[in-house]
Design a protein around this motif. Sequence first.
Motif: not given
Length: 256
Positions: A47, A52, A93-94, A160, A178-179, A182, A211-212
Amino acid sequence: MSALPDTRNAPVLQAAGLQKRFGSVVAASDMSLEVGHGERVSLIGSNGAGKTTFVNMITGYIRPDAGSIALDGRAITGMTPRAITHLGVARSFQIPQLCAGLTVLDNMLVATACHGRSLSFLRPAHRADAIERAEALLKRFGLAAQSGRRVSELPGGVRKLLDIAMALTEQPRLLLLDEPTSGVSVEEKFPMMDTVMQALEEEAMTVLFVEHDMDIVERYASRVVAFYSGRIIADAAPADALANEEVRRYVTGTLR
């Protein structure tokens, strides 16, 4: 009259020397990246690493302090998000941007109206074409059976998928996610990403996804770009990027 640029061999996306500060915080420091046709690129980083900010500069939500951005060889630096969307860039979007009180199909029609130049959601003359396109996309994303359900009734993974399907209503050339996993349960994430990637195979587009989850990155990316402290620290195939010493130290935490 000046000649138009020859875009036949241009990368889909070309970012050069992007700089962005928010007060004393350096969010982007000389970011440069080229992305070719059909690539599946994962953007990784902790983060605040700059992922982003990079996506927001590409899509026009943030204007870089310096540097340039081109889509298919055409300069888009400083354009509005809507103008960039019309040139073929879309994003999800996330947190899915959905109308919870409307049905799945009506959300698709709202997206068609927003992305297009005529309000097909409201004008009967355009509604049949919009419905046909929306239903085709819902089928590809495995959402046809959900068409009449209100969004408020849907689980996270389905929301999603709907958000991503809505991003495709204008048939973009570049899609930024975006993710995408998540907030999605462990049981849902791989089936959801399988559905997304299979659906995107039918579209001639390039995909960048933040992506995390490194399991998702390894399985679905053809290339990984790693960010740290506003700069790009690695850009390689997944195995090589994830083995990079700086990535292991600052992103995945596997080097102590």
